[in-house]
Scaffold this motif. Structure first.
Motif, PDB file in Angstrom:
ATOM      1  N   PRO A 114       0.811  -1.226   0.000  1.00 51.01           N
ATOM      2  CA  PRO A 114       0.000   0.000   0.000  1.00 51.01           C
ATOM      3  C   PRO A 114       0.844   1.276   0.000  1.00 51.01           C
ATOM      4  O   PRO A 114       0.484   2.254  -0.653  1.00 51.01           O
ATOM      5  CB  PRO A 114      -0.810  -0.116   1.292  1.00 51.01           C
ATOM      6  CG  PRO A 114      -0.876  -1.583   1.571  1.00 51.01           C
ATOM      7  CD  PRO A 114       0.436  -2.141   1.086  1.00 51.01           C
ATOM      8  N   LEU A 115       1.974   1.262   0.707  1.00 46.71           N
ATOM      9  CA  LEU A 115       2.817   2.452   0.761  1.00 46.71           C
ATOM     10  C   LEU A 115       3.419   2.794  -0.593  1.00 46.71           C
ATOM     11  O   LEU A 115       3.726   3.956  -0.882  1.00 46.71           O
ATOM     12  CB  LEU A 115       3.933   2.271   1.791  1.00 46.71           C
ATOM     13  CG  LEU A 115       3.488   2.209   3.253  1.00 46.71           C
ATOM     14  CD1 LEU A 115       4.682   1.931   4.157  1.00 46.71           C
ATOM     15  CD2 LEU A 115       2.804   3.513   3.666  1.00 46.71           C
ATOM     16  N   LYS A 116       3.586   1.771  -1.438  1.00 46.37           N
ATOM     17  CA  LYS A 116       4.130   1.987  -2.783  1.00 46.37           C
ATOM     18  C   LYS A 116       3.031   2.000  -3.840  1.00 46.37           C
ATOM     19  O   LYS A 116       3.303   2.008  -5.035  1.00 46.37           O
ATOM     20  CB  LYS A 116       5.158   0.898  -3.109  1.00 46.37           C
ATOM     21  CG  LYS A 116       6.377   0.928  -2.195  1.00 46.37           C
ATOM     22  CD  LYS A 116       7.290  -0.250  -2.476  1.00 46.37           C
ATOM     23  CE  LYS A 116       8.448  -0.282  -1.482  1.00 46.37           C
ATOM     24  NZ  LYS A 116       9.255  -1.517  -1.614  1.00 46.37           N
ATOM     25  N   GLY A 117       1.781   1.972  -3.385  1.00 54.22           N
ATOM     26  CA  GLY A 117       0.658   2.013  -4.312  1.00 54.22           C
ATOM     27  C   GLY A 117       0.407   0.713  -5.044  1.00 54.22           C
ATOM     28  O   GLY A 117      -0.254   0.695  -6.090  1.00 54.22           O
ATOM     29  N   LYS A 118       0.919  -0.410  -4.511  1.00 53.51           N
ATOM     30  CA  LYS A 118       0.737  -1.713  -5.149  1.00 53.51           C
ATOM     31  C   LYS A 118      -0.426  -2.445  -4.492  1.00 53.51           C
ATOM     32  O   LYS A 118      -0.372  -2.784  -3.305  1.00 53.51           O
ATOM     33  CB  LYS A 118       2.011  -2.558  -5.017  1.00 53.51           C
ATOM     34  CG  LYS A 118       3.232  -1.948  -5.702  1.00 53.51           C
ATOM     35  CD  LYS A 118       3.111  -2.014  -7.209  1.00 53.51           C
ATOM     36  CE  LYS A 118       4.395  -1.531  -7.871  1.00 53.51           C
ATOM     37  NZ  LYS A 118       4.275  -1.563  -9.341  1.00 53.51           N
ATOM     38  N   THR A 119      -1.479  -2.680  -5.255  1.00 49.66           N
ATOM     39  CA  THR A 119      -2.680  -3.337  -4.750  1.00 49.66           C
ATOM     40  C   THR A 119      -2.733  -4.783  -5.248  1.00 49.66           C
ATOM     41  O   THR A 119      -1.936  -5.171  -6.108  1.00 49.66           O
ATOM     42  CB  THR A 119      -3.932  -2.589  -5.230  1.00 49.66           C
ATOM     43  OG1 THR A 119      -4.051  -2.773  -6.656  1.00 49.66           O
ATOM     44  CG2 THR A 119      -3.828  -1.093  -4.910  1.00 49.66           C
ATOM     45  N   PRO A 120      -3.684  -5.582  -4.755  1.00 45.99           N
ATOM     46  CA  PRO A 120      -3.825  -6.956  -5.256  1.00 45.99           C
ATOM     47  C   PRO A 120      -4.052  -7.027  -6.764  1.00 45.99           C
ATOM     48  O   PRO A 120      -3.696  -8.015  -7.405  1.00 45.99           O
ATOM     49  CB  PRO A 120      -5.054  -7.471  -4.486  1.00 45.99           C
ATOM     50  CG  PRO A 120      -5.025  -6.700  -3.209  1.00 45.99           C
ATOM     51  CD  PRO A 120      -4.544  -5.330  -3.584  1.00 45.99           C
ATOM     52  N   GLU A 121      -4.626  -5.963  -7.338  1.00 43.18           N
ATOM     53  CA  GLU A 121      -4.870  -5.936  -8.782  1.00 43.18           C
ATOM     54  C   GLU A 121      -3.571  -5.776  -9.571  1.00 43.18           C
ATOM     55  O   GLU A 121      -3.541  -6.029 -10.781  1.00 43.18           O
ATOM     56  CB  GLU A 121      -5.822  -4.794  -9.149  1.00 43.18           C
ATOM     57  CG  GLU A 121      -7.283  -5.033  -8.765  1.00 43.18           C
ATOM     58  CD  GLU A 121      -7.508  -5.013  -7.259  1.00 43.18           C
ATOM     59  OE1 GLU A 121      -6.887  -4.169  -6.570  1.00 43.18           O
ATOM     60  OE2 GLU A 121      -8.290  -5.854  -6.770  1.00 43.18           O
ATOM     61  N   ASP A 122      -2.493  -5.353  -8.901  1.00 39.69           N
ATOM     62  CA  ASP A 122      -1.210  -5.140  -9.578  1.00 39.69           C
ATOM     63  C   ASP A 122      -0.357  -6.404  -9.649  1.00 39.69           C
ATOM     64  O   ASP A 122       0.698  -6.399 -10.290  1.00 39.69           O
ATOM     65  CB  ASP A 122      -0.415  -4.032  -8.872  1.00 39.69           C
ATOM     66  CG  ASP A 122      -1.095  -2.677  -8.984  1.00 39.69           C
ATOM     67  OD1 ASP A 122      -1.547  -2.339 -10.095  1.00 39.69           O
ATOM     68  OD2 ASP A 122      -1.186  -1.968  -7.957  1.00 39.69           O
ATOM     69  N   VAL A 123      -0.797  -7.466  -8.981  1.00 41.02           N
ATOM     70  CA  VAL A 123      -0.098  -8.744  -9.050  1.00 41.02           C
ATOM     71  C   VAL A 123      -1.070  -9.803  -9.574  1.00 41.02           C
ATOM     72  O   VAL A 123      -2.252  -9.519  -9.768  1.00 41.02           O
ATOM     73  CB  VAL A 123       0.483  -9.144  -7.671  1.00 41.02           C
ATOM     74  CG1 VAL A 123       1.568  -8.169  -7.254  1.00 41.02           C
ATOM     75  CG2 VAL A 123      -0.603  -9.210  -6.609  1.00 41.02           C
TER      76      VAL A 123
END
Length: 200
Positions: A114-123
């Motif tokens: 979350p701190l880097k803006g990476k959500t479950p949709e990004d993996v």
């Protein structure tokens, strides 16, 4: 007036963008490449272009490969009922070197952060769920790196798989906390696989 960047500086700058390559290493590599014979430089450039153009993403495990499906997913002697989830393609290579796993893989291409803006949709978690729903999967081993983001991703995977009748385990902590899987030796990875624990 801005000074135009020269070819050596440009090469150093581009090499410096690669992960794990600092400015000193980039400079060393640049001068090494310049010192090569022209045919050697051409071979290197062609290898880079060929790797880029001829590498595909396996539609099953999401790993980089020469063919789709990849060699591991196509191998009938491997256990289809166990999936080892890793962060990146280089982690598959590390696991394979350890000779400790004979199942199939799933590559996330990152972690939830979350701190880097990476959500479950990004993996590639949706693709993992699809595999579980369509296959006869008995266990998912989460082998994300033992970092804050790796642990958060493991916990997320555990939570979304609670409704499925499968074991979700976490690679053992024979691995140093905060490290990257790709840098560990074969014995360390093998020990971690043997000491994996069920995620509760």
């Amino acid at each position: 007036m801005t000074k135009e960047i020269g070819p050596i500086e440009d090469l150093i700058k581009r090499l410096n963008r690669l992960p794990g390559i600092g400015s000193k290493t980039a400079q060393r590599l640049a001068y090494y490449i310049i010192g090569l014979e022209e045919n050697e430089v051409r071979d290197l450039a062609e290898a880079l272009i060929s790797a880029k153009n001829n590498t595909v993403e396996c539609s099953i495990c999401m790993n980089y490969a020469d063919s789709d499906p990849c060699e591991i997913c196509s191998n009938k002697s491997r256990d289809d009922s166990i999936i080892c989830v890793v962060e990146s393609p280089k982690d598959v290579d590390a696991m394979e070197r350890s000779l400790s796993f004979r199942g199939k893989y799933h590559v996330l291409h990152g972690v939830i952060s979350p701190l880097k803006g990476k959500t479950p949709e990004d993996v590639t978690i949706k693709e993992l769920i699809k595999r579980i729903e369509e296959g006869d999967i008995k266990e998912v081993i989460v082998a994300t790196n033992p970092t804050v983001d790796g642990d958060a991703t493991a916990r997320y995977i555990k939570n979304i798989l609670e409704d499925y009748d499968i074991i979700v385990s976490r690679i053992g902590y024979g691995l140093p906390v905060g490290g990257d899987l790709e840098y560990y030796d074969e014995i360390t990875i093998q020990t971690a696989m043997e000491n994996r624990r069920r995620l509760d």
